[in-house]
Design a protein around this motif. Structure first.
Motif: not given
Length: 300
Positions: A130-149
């Motif tokens: 229910g929090a996805i897409g809101t200010a309450d959600a946090v999602v962390l990513y790891s892997g190649p910086r270029s793909a994240f950027d």
């Protein structure tokens, strides 16, 4: 939004439409991204199609629909069962895996994705659907910086708290497990307290406001604890471990007297006993980190 030159918002594919997968796809749609979805039970896509999503007939068709593929299924075995037969269709695409797992699974899946010609990001969702897409959600990513950027602004559709934490693919899973441990620790502490008070006729609802204040007090300690852990010094700013250990014995005695399960306070005290045996009786509580750093079963 991430844009391809002259092509508008980046198309996104979402594989897996459990409660979380549906929330992810819905957030992409609300942000204006052409969103293709696939799920083994096709009916789960109906409300997303009504919002403008496109339902693919197969995993292959879904992956082929865009440059960014987001997968959120039950486990890593399911990820490989879905994607393993696809061959070169992953070539040139960015694969974002938001499935919960271990650091080993994340790193092995990254190596597999590279062999398919795909760029792999592993992710950890720190939010309820229910929090996805809101200010309450946090999602962390790891892997190649270029793909994240490249896709950061698209991924921000899922959570205002979108963060890149490093190129080691295992870091996302490791952060997720760390936060889950924190959640379980707080939750079990509350339930143990509620059981104690309940044995004396006090409702859990009456305990909750006091528990919230107690949790807030502990939260205020964390910054100092973190600095002590990083420095390797544990001054007793509030109470020594010897003092805490005496209070733990009280918790054990009260639990046993009231007929409440005493395993949790006994476990905590057993770890504290080891810390004191290691010479930390006069240290602050952050010295317990030394016990958590040891392999299970190791004794002083």
């Amino acid at each position: 939004m991430t844009r391809n030159p002259g092509a508008g918002p980046t198309p996104v594919t979402v594989l897996g439409l459990g409660l979380m997968g549906q929330a992810l796809a819905g957030a992409f749609l609300r942000a204006g991204h052409p969103t293709t979805v696939w799920n083994r039970t096709a009916a789960k896509a109906e409300h997303l199609v009504a919002q403008g999503g496109k339902r693919a007939d197969s995993v292959r068709d879904a992956v082929a629909a865009g440059p960014l593929v987001v997968v959120c299924v039950s486990d890593y075995d399911a990820v490989h069962a879905l994607l393993g037969p696809l061959g070169d269709v992953l070539d040139g695409r960015v694969l974002v895996n938001l499935t919960s797992g271990t650091t080993t699974q994340a790193r092995e899946t990254a190596a597999w994705a590279t062999r398919q010609g795909s760029t792999y990001l592993d992710g950890a969702i720190m939010a309820a659907p229910g929090a996805i897409g809101t200010a309450d959600a946090v999602v962390l990513y790891s892997g190649p910086r270029s793909a994240f950027d490249l896709h950061e602004s698209t991924l921000t559709s899922l959570a205002a708290g979108t963060a890149y934490i490093g190129d080691d693919h295992g870091l996302s899973s490791l952060h997720e497990v760390a936060v889950l441990g924190l959640m379980w620790g707080i939750g079990n502490g509350f339930l143990q307290g509620a059981a104690l008070l309940g044995a004396a006729g006090v409702d859990a609802a009456a305990f909750a406001p006091l528990a919230r204040k107690g949790i807030g007090m502990v939260t205020d300690w964390l910054t100092d604890y973190a600095q002590q852990v990083d420095d390797g010094t544990y001054p007793a700013l509030d109470a020594t471990l010897d003092t805490h250990r005496a209070a733990m014995e009280h918790a054990i005695q009260e639990s046993e007297f009231l007929g409440v399960n005493a395993e949790l306070p006994r476990l905590i005290k057993s770890l504290t006993d080891r810390a004191v045996a290691d010479g930390h009786g006069g240290s602050g509580y952050a010295a317990m980190i030394e016990q958590f750093r040891k392999p299970s079963g190791e004794r002083p």
